[in-house]
Every structure is written in structure tokens, then in C-alpha cells.
Design a protein around this motif. Structure first.
Motif, PDB file in Angstrom:
ATOM      1  N   ILE A  38       0.824  -1.198   0.000  1.00 40.90           N
ATOM      2  CA  ILE A  38       0.000   0.000   0.000  1.00 40.90           C
ATOM      3  C   ILE A  38       0.861   1.252   0.000  1.00 40.90           C
ATOM      4  CG2 ILE A  38      -1.607   1.359   1.400  1.00 40.90           C
ATOM      5  CD1 ILE A  38      -2.929  -1.271   2.215  1.00 40.90           C
ATOM      6  N   ASP A  64      -1.684   5.130   4.262  1.00 42.51           N
ATOM      7  CA  ASP A  64      -1.721   5.220   2.809  1.00 42.51           C
ATOM      8  C   ASP A  64      -2.247   6.580   2.363  1.00 42.51           C
ATOM      9  OD1 ASP A  64      -1.409   4.072   0.197  1.00 42.51           O
ATOM     10  OD2 ASP A  64      -3.572   3.749   0.143  1.00 42.51           O
ATOM     11  N   ASN A  88      -2.840   0.735  -7.778  1.00 41.80           N
ATOM     12  CA  ASN A  88      -3.050  -0.362  -6.838  1.00 41.80           C
ATOM     13  C   ASN A  88      -4.212  -1.275  -7.176  1.00 41.80           C
ATOM     14  OD1 ASN A  88      -1.137  -0.253  -4.451  1.00 41.80           O
ATOM     15  ND2 ASN A  88      -1.694   1.889  -4.716  1.00 41.80           N
TER      16      ASN A  88
END
Length: 154
Positions: free
Chosen positions: A11, A78, A30
Motif C-alpha cells: 500500500i 496510505d 493499486n
């Protein structure tokens, strides 16, 4: 514990690279498994299932309070690492992962079925231009109104 460390690395590292990039770029990096620049509903379901697995430390099919706390902490880190996003561009991403939105039956536990089952609602909130995929066009100025819904300006 190894799952959590691996997840944090997966992450956080892309977030650092995209910290000053285009709003939504980190999300696309991601979640776009086939690297075609867009995130499909199938990719969202798959990724949410993978995330659930990574944080279900005791493999009981439920995210207990402590496990969800770790998930919340990883998400907060994150989001901090992303930076550079104007306004509320990333709010729908974060809101779609909140415990309250994923605990459909309100029992304080989040099952895999609840977590992955919320994918359709979350995807619809993220696909602000309604084209059936999530791209960086779905982020940025004119898109967020703070409640996870698009405002039609985009």
C-alpha cells in the motif's frame, strides 16, 4: 503479522511514488490488475477480496475489531502518503473502506461476504462519470461533494 507487513509495503510504496501525481493515480496503480489504466468492477471485487484475506489474520472469515483497526491504520497511512490531492478527491475511496459502510448487518464484525458485497455500491460511487470503469478522470476537481457521491460536474 506477515500479511500486515506485506500489505503495508504494497500500500505505502506506490503511494510515495504517486504522492505528487494526478488525483486517483495511486488508486489506479493499486487496483488496476491488468495495467490498462482503468479499474473494472471485476478488479474491484478481486482486490477487495484480497484485502479482506490480508487483514483476516486468524482466517475465520470475519474482520474482528482488532483486525479492522489494523486495516484502518494501514489506510490512514496510505492516505497520508498520497498527498497532493485537491479537495475531497480521495474521500469516496476512503469512505468505501470504512467499517460502518462494510458492516451490513451492524454486528460489529465484517464478513468477507459483507466486505466484497459492498463492491457494487462502492464501485458506483467511484465511477463518477458513469462509464463503467474507474480512471483518473473519476477523480479531481469537480467530482467530490464530500459524501462519496459524484456531483455530476465531471
Amino acid at each position: 503479522m506477515n500479511r500486515i507487513l506485506t500489505t503495508l509495503a504494497l500500500i505505502a510504496l506506490p503511494g510515495l511514488a504517486a504522492a505528487q501525481g494526478v488525483p486517483g493515480e495511486h488508486f489506479i496503480q493499486n487496483w488496476d490488475y491488468d495495467t490498462d489504466g482503468q479499474v473494472t468492477f471485476a478488479e474491484v471485487e478481486e482486490r477487495r477480496g484480497d484485502i479482506f484475506y490480508m487483514f483476516d489474520q486468524n482466517d475465520d472469515g470475519l474482520l474482528q475489531s482488532e483486525e479492522y483497526d489494523l486495516f484502518d491504520e494501514a489506510r490512514a497511512t496510505d492516505m497520508e502518503n498520497m498527498g497532493g490531492h485537491e479537495g475531497n478527491a480521495m474521500r469516496p475511496v476512503d469512505q468505501g473502506m470504512m467499517r460502518a459502510n462494510n458492516d451490513a448487518n451492524g454486528d460489529g464484525l465484517v464478513s468477507r461476504e459483507e466486505f466484497v458485497g459492498f463492491s457494487a455500491t462502492w464501485f458506483a460511487n467511484m465511477d463518477r462519470n458513469g462509464d463503467g470503469v474507474i480512471t483518473t478522470d473519476d477523480f479531481g476537481r469537480g467530482h467530490g461533494n464530500g459524501n462519496g457521491q459524484g456531483n455530476g460536474n465531471g
